[in-house]
Design a protein around this motif. Structure first.
Motif, PDB file in Angstrom:
ATOM      1  N   TYR A 107     -35.614 -12.659 -23.007  1.00  0.00           N
ATOM      2  CA  TYR A 107     -35.697 -13.585 -24.107  1.00  0.00           C
ATOM      3  C   TYR A 107     -36.050 -14.935 -23.412  1.00  0.00           C
ATOM      4  CZ  TYR A 107     -31.537 -16.748 -24.571  1.00  0.00           C
ATOM      5  OH  TYR A 107     -30.426 -17.601 -24.499  1.00  0.00           O
ATOM      6  N   LEU A 108     -35.616 -15.465 -22.258  1.00  0.00           N
ATOM      7  CA  LEU A 108     -36.167 -16.443 -21.754  1.00  0.00           C
ATOM      8  C   LEU A 108     -37.718 -16.652 -21.344  1.00  0.00           C
ATOM      9  CD1 LEU A 108     -33.309 -17.536 -19.566  1.00  0.00           C
ATOM     10  CD2 LEU A 108     -33.710 -18.562 -21.452  1.00  0.00           C
ATOM     11  N   PHE A 109     -38.064 -15.640 -20.567  1.00  0.00           N
ATOM     12  CA  PHE A 109     -39.477 -15.597 -20.426  1.00  0.00           C
ATOM     13  C   PHE A 109     -40.534 -15.022 -21.280  1.00  0.00           C
ATOM     14  CE2 PHE A 109     -38.798 -15.379 -15.401  1.00  0.00           C
ATOM     15  CZ  PHE A 109     -38.215 -16.689 -15.317  1.00  0.00           C
ATOM     16  N   ARG A 110     -40.127 -14.329 -22.311  1.00  0.00           N
ATOM     17  CA  ARG A 110     -40.967 -13.620 -23.286  1.00  0.00           C
ATOM     18  C   ARG A 110     -40.858 -14.256 -24.603  1.00  0.00           C
ATOM     19  NH1 ARG A 110     -44.871 -11.715 -22.118  1.00  0.00           N
ATOM     20  NH2 ARG A 110     -44.914  -9.860 -22.950  1.00  0.00           N
ATOM     21  N   GLN A 111     -39.745 -14.955 -25.061  1.00  0.00           N
ATOM     22  CA  GLN A 111     -39.698 -15.498 -26.217  1.00  0.00           C
ATOM     23  C   GLN A 111     -39.347 -17.031 -26.307  1.00  0.00           C
ATOM     24  OE1 GLN A 111     -37.701 -12.718 -29.258  1.00  0.00           O
ATOM     25  NE2 GLN A 111     -36.475 -11.941 -27.155  1.00  0.00           N
ATOM     26  N   VAL A 112     -38.426 -17.465 -25.682  1.00  0.00           N
ATOM     27  CA  VAL A 112     -37.996 -18.729 -25.740  1.00  0.00           C
ATOM     28  C   VAL A 112     -39.304 -19.643 -25.295  1.00  0.00           C
ATOM     29  CG1 VAL A 112     -36.429 -20.625 -25.175  1.00  0.00           C
ATOM     30  CG2 VAL A 112     -35.649 -18.628 -25.401  1.00  0.00           C
TER      31      VAL A 112
ATOM     32  N   MET B 118     -34.051  -5.700 -30.939  1.00  0.00           N
ATOM     33  CA  MET B 118     -33.263  -5.603 -29.735  1.00  0.00           C
ATOM     34  C   MET B 118     -33.810  -4.384 -28.614  1.00  0.00           C
ATOM     35  SD  MET B 118     -29.008  -4.980 -29.579  1.00  0.00           S
ATOM     36  CE  MET B 118     -29.259  -3.493 -30.337  1.00  0.00           C
ATOM     37  N   LEU B 119     -33.963  -3.350 -29.438  1.00  0.00           N
ATOM     38  CA  LEU B 119     -34.461  -1.933 -28.836  1.00  0.00           C
ATOM     39  C   LEU B 119     -35.703  -2.204 -28.031  1.00  0.00           C
ATOM     40  CD1 LEU B 119     -33.169   0.771 -31.369  1.00  0.00           C
ATOM     41  CD2 LEU B 119     -32.188  -0.095 -29.247  1.00  0.00           C
ATOM     42  N   SER B 120     -36.576  -3.095 -28.794  1.00  0.00           N
ATOM     43  CA  SER B 120     -37.869  -3.383 -28.255  1.00  0.00           C
ATOM     44  C   SER B 120     -37.694  -4.225 -27.062  1.00  0.00           C
ATOM     45  CB  SER B 120     -39.049  -4.010 -29.122  1.00  0.00           C
ATOM     46  OG  SER B 120     -40.143  -4.378 -28.581  1.00  0.00           O
ATOM     47  N   MET B 121     -36.921  -5.191 -26.979  1.00  0.00           N
ATOM     48  CA  MET B 121     -36.360  -6.038 -25.727  1.00  0.00           C
ATOM     49  C   MET B 121     -36.098  -5.142 -24.671  1.00  0.00           C
ATOM     50  SD  MET B 121     -34.633  -9.272 -27.607  1.00  0.00           S
ATOM     51  CE  MET B 121     -34.066  -9.793 -26.016  1.00  0.00           C
ATOM     52  N   ALA B 122     -35.463  -4.277 -25.084  1.00  0.00           N
ATOM     53  CA  ALA B 122     -34.756  -3.348 -24.123  1.00  0.00           C
ATOM     54  C   ALA B 122     -35.791  -2.492 -23.377  1.00  0.00           C
ATOM     55  CB  ALA B 122     -33.644  -2.690 -24.359  1.00  0.00           C
ATOM     56  N   LYS B 123     -36.535  -1.862 -24.107  1.00  0.00           N
ATOM     57  CA  LYS B 123     -37.509  -1.141 -23.715  1.00  0.00           C
ATOM     58  C   LYS B 123     -38.608  -1.722 -22.717  1.00  0.00           C
ATOM     59  CE  LYS B 123     -41.439   1.881 -24.901  1.00  0.00           C
ATOM     60  NZ  LYS B 123     -42.301   1.595 -23.659  1.00  0.00           N
ATOM     61  N   GLU B 124     -38.870  -2.836 -23.020  1.00  0.00           N
ATOM     62  CA  GLU B 124     -39.722  -3.865 -22.177  1.00  0.00           C
ATOM     63  C   GLU B 124     -38.928  -4.095 -20.627  1.00  0.00           C
ATOM     64  OE1 GLU B 124     -42.424  -8.040 -21.624  1.00  0.00           O
ATOM     65  OE2 GLU B 124     -40.568  -7.888 -23.216  1.00  0.00           O
ATOM     66  N   LEU B 125     -37.699  -4.329 -20.827  1.00  0.00           N
ATOM     67  CA  LEU B 125     -36.858  -4.576 -19.687  1.00  0.00           C
ATOM     68  C   LEU B 125     -36.959  -3.198 -18.845  1.00  0.00           C
ATOM     69  CD1 LEU B 125     -34.855  -5.982 -17.700  1.00  0.00           C
ATOM     70  CD2 LEU B 125     -32.960  -5.398 -19.428  1.00  0.00           C
ATOM     71  N   PHE B 126     -36.320  -2.097 -19.514  1.00  0.00           N
ATOM     72  CA  PHE B 126     -36.260  -0.977 -19.013  1.00  0.00           C
ATOM     73  C   PHE B 126     -37.497  -0.492 -18.255  1.00  0.00           C
ATOM     74  CE2 PHE B 126     -32.744   0.195 -22.072  1.00  0.00           C
ATOM     75  CZ  PHE B 126     -31.727  -0.445 -21.197  1.00  0.00           C
ATOM     76  N   ASP B 127     -38.665  -0.653 -18.831  1.00  0.00           N
ATOM     77  CA  ASP B 127     -39.915  -0.302 -18.550  1.00  0.00           C
ATOM     78  C   ASP B 127     -40.307  -0.734 -16.957  1.00  0.00           C
ATOM     79  OD1 ASP B 127     -40.465   1.290 -20.310  1.00  0.00           O
ATOM     80  OD2 ASP B 127     -41.962   0.216 -21.326  1.00  0.00           O
ATOM     81  N   HIS B 128     -39.942  -2.068 -16.788  1.00  0.00           N
ATOM     82  CA  HIS B 128     -40.056  -2.891 -15.617  1.00  0.00           C
ATOM     83  C   HIS B 128     -39.232  -2.147 -14.638  1.00  0.00           C
ATOM     84  CE1 HIS B 128     -42.663  -6.155 -16.227  1.00  0.00           C
ATOM     85  NE2 HIS B 128     -41.981  -6.758 -17.122  1.00  0.00           N
ATOM     86  N   VAL B 129     -38.013  -1.688 -14.931  1.00  0.00           N
ATOM     87  CA  VAL B 129     -37.006  -1.289 -13.870  1.00  0.00           C
ATOM     88  C   VAL B 129     -37.543   0.231 -13.558  1.00  0.00           C
ATOM     89  CG1 VAL B 129     -34.708  -0.202 -13.566  1.00  0.00           C
ATOM     90  CG2 VAL B 129     -35.112  -2.624 -14.812  1.00  0.00           C
TER      91      VAL B 129
END
Length: 323
Positions: free
Chosen positions: A129-134, A274-285
């Motif tokens: 949320y810091l890097f992609r939203q705020v 929230m699930l969309s945010m998590a997906k972006e994070l999980f995809d990087h991992v």
């Protein structure tokens, strides 16, 4: 009966008690989760010390991962046996088992272990949320990020590298500088012997940076302001050294600075987002762009010791409790 950490009064780590608690069946819209890993976050100390008030007695902890044991009436997108994590909801993650609102549970994909997920719920979603939203980074920027070797910081280092962002990260020791660089931080500033704003100006050819992400607060406020370009943005996303009070005239004097104090709750809802945010994070991992594992592990019964280590700044990366 199961075990959990509770506290009856605000204070130091010694107020945390390891006690027996009753956990019943989930009601409508709820799920019962047996934890496998519990994350320790600096915000937990804010609740323990009363900086963020809670009605006492109360539990502690905001995020954990585990397995769903039971679901209540009306729960359709979470089922028994699912591996899940969460980062919002009532305090009380420092427990072996608890009942949670099902709407805050995030299913964990295959390929991401429970131990990895325990470092991603609050910390990874904070980086998102810091890097992609705020302050949405596009790539190519040079940024200043405080506490680059912390739990969120090491994920932020890797995320910045994946996006092509030049990250200047502050750390307290040379050892932490080496860890931050190994995780993708382009330049480090060791605050015990280097002037933050002077080094930022050196590294940017005198221009300063367009954005500073500052989770430290009081001790770094002036350095953050002095590192910014005119009309730059100060993202005050934490106060580990003390609260920040800013006269708006100072923001004008320092270059018509934009300043915000974001809170996760205002960026993570509704559930689909929230699930969309998590997906972006999980995809990087899953793609190997972000690698994250706990760096310090404590038994749940030793939560007080984990807090002592965290507050003394002796930790690097993520700290977890094992029930």
């Amino acid at each position: 009966m199961v075990k959990a950490v509770r506290f009856n009064e605000i204070g130091g780590p010694e107020v945390l008690q390891f006690v027996d608690v009753e956990v019943g069946d989930p009601g409508p819209g709820q799920a019962r989760v047996r934890h496998t890993y519990i994350a320790v976050n600096f915000i937990d100390t804010y609740f323990r010390t009363g900086r963020y008030p809670l009605e006492l007695p109360n539990g502690l902890g905001s995020d954990a991962v585990g397995v769903v044991e039971a679901v209540g009436e009306g729960v359709t997108d979470i089922k028994v046996g699912d591996r899940v994590g969460y980062l919002i909801g009532p305090q009380g993650a420092y427990s072996q088992v608890r009942v949670m609102p099902a709407e805050v549970l995030i299913p964990l994909p295959d390929g991401i272990s429970d131990s990895t997920a325990a470092t991603l719920m609050m910390k990874g979603m904070t980086a998102q949320y810091l890097f992609r939203q705020v302050y949405p980074l596009k790539g190519g920027e040079t940024i200043l990020y405080h506490a680059a070797a912390g739990g969120v910081g090491l994920i932020a280092c890797q995320w910045a590298r994946a996006m092509g962002v030049t990250m200047i990260g502050t750390v307290s020791t040379d050892e932490k500088a080496a860890v931050a660089k190994a995780n993708g931080c382009t330049h480090t500033i060791v605050t015990s012997r280097e002037n933050i704003a002077e080094r930022v100006r050196e590294l940017t050819g005198g221009k300063g940076v367009p954005v500073v992400y500052d989770s430290v607060g009081k001790d770094t406020l002036m350095a953050s302001l002095d590192s910014l370009q005119p009309r730059g943005s100060l993202i005050s996303n934490g106060t580990s050294s003390g609260s920040v009070v800013v006269d708006s005239q100072l923001l004008a004097v320092k270059g018509s600075i934009w300043m915000t104090r974001p809170a996760m709750m205002h960026y993570i809802q509704p559930r689909a987002h929230m699930l969309s945010m998590a997906k972006e994070l999980f995809d990087h991992v899953l793609a190997g762009r972000i690698v994250s594992e706990p760096q310090q592990t404590f038994a749940l019964a030793d939560a007080a010791e984990a807090h002592k280590m965290l507050e003394s700044r002796k930790t690097t990366g993520a700290t977890v409790l094992i029930p």
